[in-house]
Design an enzyme around this catalytic site. Structure first.
Site, mmCIF file in Angstrom:
data_model
loop_
_atom_site.group_PDB
_atom_site.id
_atom_site.type_symbol
_atom_site.label_atom_id
_atom_site.label_comp_id
_atom_site.label_asym_id
_atom_site.label_seq_id
_atom_site.Cartn_x
_atom_site.Cartn_y
_atom_site.Cartn_z
ATOM 1 N N HIS A 1 0.431 -1.045 -0.176
ATOM 2 C CA HIS A 1 0.057 0.112 0.117
ATOM 3 C C HIS A 1 0.726 1.229 -0.258
ATOM 4 O O HIS A 1 1.486 1.076 0.633
ATOM 5 C CB HIS A 1 -1.087 0.316 1.016
ATOM 6 C CG HIS A 1 -1.903 -0.817 1.200
ATOM 7 N ND1 HIS A 1 -2.002 -2.027 2.189
ATOM 8 C CD2 HIS A 1 -2.775 -1.523 0.122
ATOM 9 C CE1 HIS A 1 -3.232 -3.002 2.019
ATOM 10 N NE2 HIS A 1 -3.794 -2.906 0.553
ATOM 11 N N ALA A 2 0.917 1.956 -0.953
ATOM 12 C CA ALA A 2 1.889 3.164 -0.846
ATOM 13 C C ALA A 2 1.949 4.353 0.181
ATOM 14 O O ALA A 2 2.492 4.553 0.047
ATOM 15 C CB ALA A 2 1.205 4.383 -2.570
ATOM 16 N N ARG A 3 0.528 4.213 0.140
ATOM 17 C CA ARG A 3 0.909 5.394 1.503
ATOM 18 C C ARG A 3 1.939 4.803 3.052
ATOM 19 O O ARG A 3 1.957 5.528 3.462
ATOM 20 C CB ARG A 3 -0.612 6.499 2.213
ATOM 21 C CG ARG A 3 -1.547 5.276 2.768
ATOM 22 C CD ARG A 3 -2.762 5.729 2.466
ATOM 23 N NE ARG A 3 -3.420 4.573 2.778
ATOM 24 C CZ ARG A 3 -4.916 4.643 3.023
ATOM 25 N NH1 ARG A 3 -5.394 6.751 2.453
ATOM 26 N NH2 ARG A 3 -5.893 4.374 3.650
ATOM 27 N N GLU A 4 1.730 3.833 3.189
ATOM 28 C CA GLU A 4 2.614 3.099 4.429
ATOM 29 C C GLU A 4 4.326 3.475 4.561
ATOM 30 O O GLU A 4 4.614 1.509 3.922
ATOM 31 C CB GLU A 4 1.744 1.692 4.499
ATOM 32 C CG GLU A 4 1.112 1.580 4.703
ATOM 33 C CD GLU A 4 0.267 0.820 4.686
ATOM 34 O OE1 GLU A 4 0.978 -0.628 4.674
ATOM 35 O OE2 GLU A 4 -1.135 0.418 4.856
ATOM 36 N N ARG B 1 -3.267 4.332 -2.398
ATOM 37 C CA ARG B 1 -2.997 3.407 -1.259
ATOM 38 C C ARG B 1 -2.447 2.269 -2.588
ATOM 39 O O ARG B 1 -1.598 1.528 -2.286
ATOM 40 C CB ARG B 1 -4.402 3.041 -0.345
ATOM 41 C CG ARG B 1 -4.685 1.274 -0.504
ATOM 42 C CD ARG B 1 -5.686 1.299 0.692
ATOM 43 N NE ARG B 1 -6.470 0.060 1.303
ATOM 44 C CZ ARG B 1 -6.405 -0.633 1.878
ATOM 45 N NH1 ARG B 1 -5.718 -0.298 3.034
ATOM 46 N NH2 ARG B 1 -6.231 -1.750 2.037
ATOM 47 N N ASN C 1 -3.619 -6.137 -2.221
ATOM 48 C CA ASN C 1 -3.650 -6.507 -1.202
ATOM 49 C C ASN C 1 -5.406 -7.031 -1.167
ATOM 50 O O ASN C 1 -5.782 -7.781 -0.246
ATOM 51 C CB ASN C 1 -3.549 -6.179 -0.235
ATOM 52 C CG ASN C 1 -3.259 -7.209 1.547
ATOM 53 O OD1 ASN C 1 -2.449 -8.611 0.892
ATOM 54 N ND2 ASN C 1 -3.287 -7.087 2.549
ATOM 55 N N ARG C 2 -6.179 -7.108 -2.120
ATOM 56 C CA ARG C 2 -7.519 -7.860 -2.304
ATOM 57 C C ARG C 2 -7.895 -8.367 -3.931
ATOM 58 O O ARG C 2 -8.807 -9.015 -3.881
ATOM 59 C CB ARG C 2 -8.207 -6.427 -2.285
ATOM 60 C CG ARG C 2 -7.885 -6.136 -0.677
ATOM 61 C CD ARG C 2 -8.546 -6.996 0.181
ATOM 62 N NE ARG C 2 -9.107 -6.052 1.515
ATOM 63 C CZ ARG C 2 -8.362 -5.980 2.417
ATOM 64 N NH1 ARG C 2 -7.000 -6.020 1.841
ATOM 65 N NH2 ARG C 2 -8.063 -4.792 2.924
ATOM 66 N N HIS D 1 2.962 -3.670 6.715
ATOM 67 C CA HIS D 1 1.778 -3.182 6.564
ATOM 68 C C HIS D 1 1.823 -1.858 7.708
ATOM 69 O O HIS D 1 2.991 -2.390 8.319
ATOM 70 C CB HIS D 1 0.922 -3.494 5.998
ATOM 71 C CG HIS D 1 0.249 -4.077 4.982
ATOM 72 N ND1 HIS D 1 -0.145 -3.531 4.143
ATOM 73 C CD2 HIS D 1 0.824 -5.368 4.690
ATOM 74 C CE1 HIS D 1 0.345 -4.807 3.459
ATOM 75 N NE2 HIS D 1 0.535 -5.584 3.317
ATOM 76 N N ALA D 2 0.928 -1.069 7.145
ATOM 77 C CA ALA D 2 0.489 0.358 8.527
ATOM 78 C C ALA D 2 -0.187 0.649 8.228
ATOM 79 O O ALA D 2 -0.816 0.443 7.682
ATOM 80 C CB ALA D 2 2.279 1.130 8.551
ATOM 81 N N TYR D 3 -0.967 1.111 9.365
ATOM 82 C CA TYR D 3 -0.262 1.454 11.274
ATOM 83 C C TYR D 3 -1.683 0.827 11.768
ATOM 84 O O TYR D 3 -3.072 1.116 11.531
ATOM 85 C CB TYR D 3 0.064 2.787 11.345
ATOM 86 C CG TYR D 3 -1.912 3.264 11.480
ATOM 87 C CD1 TYR D 3 -2.447 3.700 12.399
ATOM 88 C CD2 TYR D 3 -2.316 3.930 10.062
ATOM 89 C CE1 TYR D 3 -2.880 4.381 11.743
ATOM 90 C CE2 TYR D 3 -3.406 5.065 10.057
ATOM 91 C CZ TYR D 3 -4.066 5.093 10.985
ATOM 92 O OH TYR D 3 -5.043 5.849 11.269
ATOM 93 N N TYR E 1 -9.890 -7.511 10.833
ATOM 94 C CA TYR E 1 -11.254 -7.987 10.211
ATOM 95 C C TYR E 1 -11.187 -8.738 9.281
ATOM 96 O O TYR E 1 -10.121 -8.921 8.981
ATOM 97 C CB TYR E 1 -11.821 -6.274 9.378
ATOM 98 C CG TYR E 1 -10.600 -5.637 9.129
ATOM 99 C CD1 TYR E 1 -10.159 -6.042 7.977
ATOM 100 C CD2 TYR E 1 -10.314 -4.239 9.852
ATOM 101 C CE1 TYR E 1 -9.144 -5.169 6.731
ATOM 102 C CE2 TYR E 1 -8.943 -3.448 9.202
ATOM 103 C CZ TYR E 1 -8.575 -3.723 7.908
ATOM 104 O OH TYR E 1 -7.731 -2.499 6.982
ATOM 105 N N GLU F 1 1.931 -4.974 11.016
ATOM 106 C CA GLU F 1 0.923 -3.735 11.222
ATOM 107 C C GLU F 1 1.725 -2.688 11.764
ATOM 108 O O GLU F 1 1.509 -3.019 12.912
ATOM 109 C CB GLU F 1 -0.515 -3.852 11.395
ATOM 110 C CG GLU F 1 -1.384 -4.512 10.814
ATOM 111 C CD GLU F 1 -1.465 -3.956 9.249
ATOM 112 O OE1 GLU F 1 -1.125 -1.937 9.203
ATOM 113 O OE2 GLU F 1 -2.547 -3.944 8.124
#
Length: 438
Positions: free
Chosen positions: A188-191, A246, A263-264, A316-318, A368, A390
């Site tokens: 995910h780009a923003r992490e 993301r 990631n989906r 990943h984060a966060y 989740y 995370e």
């Protein structure tokens, strides 16, 4: 004067200046991040209704369908909508706090106002700052060049926009067919803390080989495949245009919205619960499994090497969690005791560094339910140890973890990853017949 300006534009377009110089055209000025806590099902429904009427960027959870009572919701709101959201939350008597009052200022604070000279002219690479894609790839070439007996660099394919998907193989070339560990970052780009950790891991593995007996044993007996930036197009875009992007950057022919949640997009319970079939959503599963060239390339590599790859780790984060399968269902994995023990050891090792607490457990119950994840896919393809970290924090900084926290975050995570890798060197049976290859 015009020539000077043009030169500046060319330099910045080639990402030779820090993010602070872009300021993303000041697009986040006045934007805020709210933390909302619905206390019961009624408030959950009211909150979902409110967020359905305002265009927001959900940070945690990443889809409105996953909002539940007594679980915090972190939401990034454009400056034009902050007053309206406040009024609606007060009207619904829903608890909230404003975590970040001016997002633009936080973005500038995260990377500071470092000059491009300090960032790149030093001969020593700085592992305690965030780096652009170009810098990371140059660093990978340098690692490959300067450690010929320990590092091998290769590409597993090309991204949607044609960028190479580079991987570093680490390990002592003692014997062929060694067990292997795969670690990817930047799905995910923003992490941004993800790619920072992957680089940190490589540095530590190489630098501590001589004096750290645990690391030496791991490097002698295992190979590590490190992919610092999985989603290269998205990561580049998060530096140049949208800090909170993301997804990937693939185009959709029916909609103007771009990108798929990498990631989906995996072929395991694809596009079921926890994934969206709408191209404009952050959790869009894509038009079909492995539609994204990045996902397809990594899946192909892991399939090819599935007999040797014994652990899959995605960073990943966060949230400060260590997750293992399943994500897509509430069920216990066949080798639960082995994986749970490895997770416990990892979290204990992580805590020993600075006393930071991580929750750990099956992703479906700890975080989740989500379908089409790389972790579930890896496990279902016979990789007995599959984990998703995370990393820090739990929301105070969110995706804008300051550079001052790169060192402690990576130091503690390093301990956890070493603990997981050490588990591979102990005997632990997994019942392969209980889950089919896909």
């Amino acid at each position: 004067m015009a020539l000077v300006l043009l030169a500046c534009v060319i330099i910045c377009n080639n990402v030779l200046c820090p993010v602070g110089a872009y300021l993303y055209n000041n697009r986040y000025a006045g934007d805020q991040v709210f933390r909302v806590t619905p206390r019961n099902d009624e408030e959950v429904q009211v909150l979902k209704g409110i967020l359905g009427h305002i265009k927001v960027d959900l940070w945690q959870p990443n889809s409105a369908s996953l909002i539940g009572h007594n679980a915090t919701v972190d939401v990034h709101v454009k400056h034009n909508d902050t007053q309206g959201l406040r009024a609606r939350l007060k009207q619904g008597r829903i608890d909230y706090t404003v975590f970040i009052s001016n997002l633009q200022k936080e973005i500038e604070k995260q990377t500071g106002h470092r000059s491009s000279r300090r960032r790149r002219s030093e001969s020593r690479y700085d592992y305690e700052v965030y780096h652009s894609l170009e810098e990371i790839q140059s660093w990978m070439f340098e690692m490959n060049r300067s450690h010929p007996h320990m590092v091998d660099m290769f590409s597993v394919g090309k991204s949607y926009e044609g960028r190479p998907l580079y991987v570093l193989q680490l390990g002592k070339r003692s014997r062929p067919q060694k067990k292997a560990v795969w670690i990817d970052c930047g799905v995910h780009a923003r992490e941004w803390i993800g790619p920072a950790f992957c680089q940190w891991f490589v540095k530590e593995a190489l630098n501590s080989y001589q004096y750290d007996s645990v690391m030496r044993r791991l490097m002698n007996q295992l190979n590590f495949y490190i992919m610092p930036v999985f989603n290269v197009d998205g990561y580049h875009f998060s530096w140049t245009t949208d800090r909170f992007w993301r997804k990937t950057r693939s185009k959709n022919h029916k909609y103007h919205c771009r990108g798929v949640d990498a990631n989906r997009n995996w072929k395991v319970k694809w596009c079921d619960e926890g994934a969206s079939s709408h191209p404009c959503d952050d959790t869009y599963c894509g038009p079909f499994p492995e539609s994204e060239p990045e996902v397809k390339a990594v899946a192909k590599f892991l399939r090819k090497h599935k007999k040797r790859v014994k652990a899959y780790i995605s960073i990943h984060a966060y949230a400060q969690m260590l997750l293992y399968p399943y994500s897509y269902k509430y069920a216990t994995i066949p080798n639960f005791s082995c994986v749970e023990s490895a997770a416990h050891n990892a979290v204990t090792a992580l805590y020993s560094a600075y006393g930071v607490k991580y929750r750990y457990g099956p992703a479906s119950t700890t975080l989740y339910v989500s379908s089409g994840s790389s972790m579930d896919w890896a496990y279902r393809n016979g990789i007995p140890y599959a984990f998703a970290f995370e990393l820090r924090d739990t929301g105070y900084f969110g995706f804008l973890l300051p550079e001052a926290l790169i060192n402690p975050t990576c130091t503690e995570t390093m301990r956890a990853v070493k603990a997981i890798a050490s588990s591979l060197l102990k005997k632990c049976e997994t019942h392969r017949d209980r889950f089919p290859y896909i």
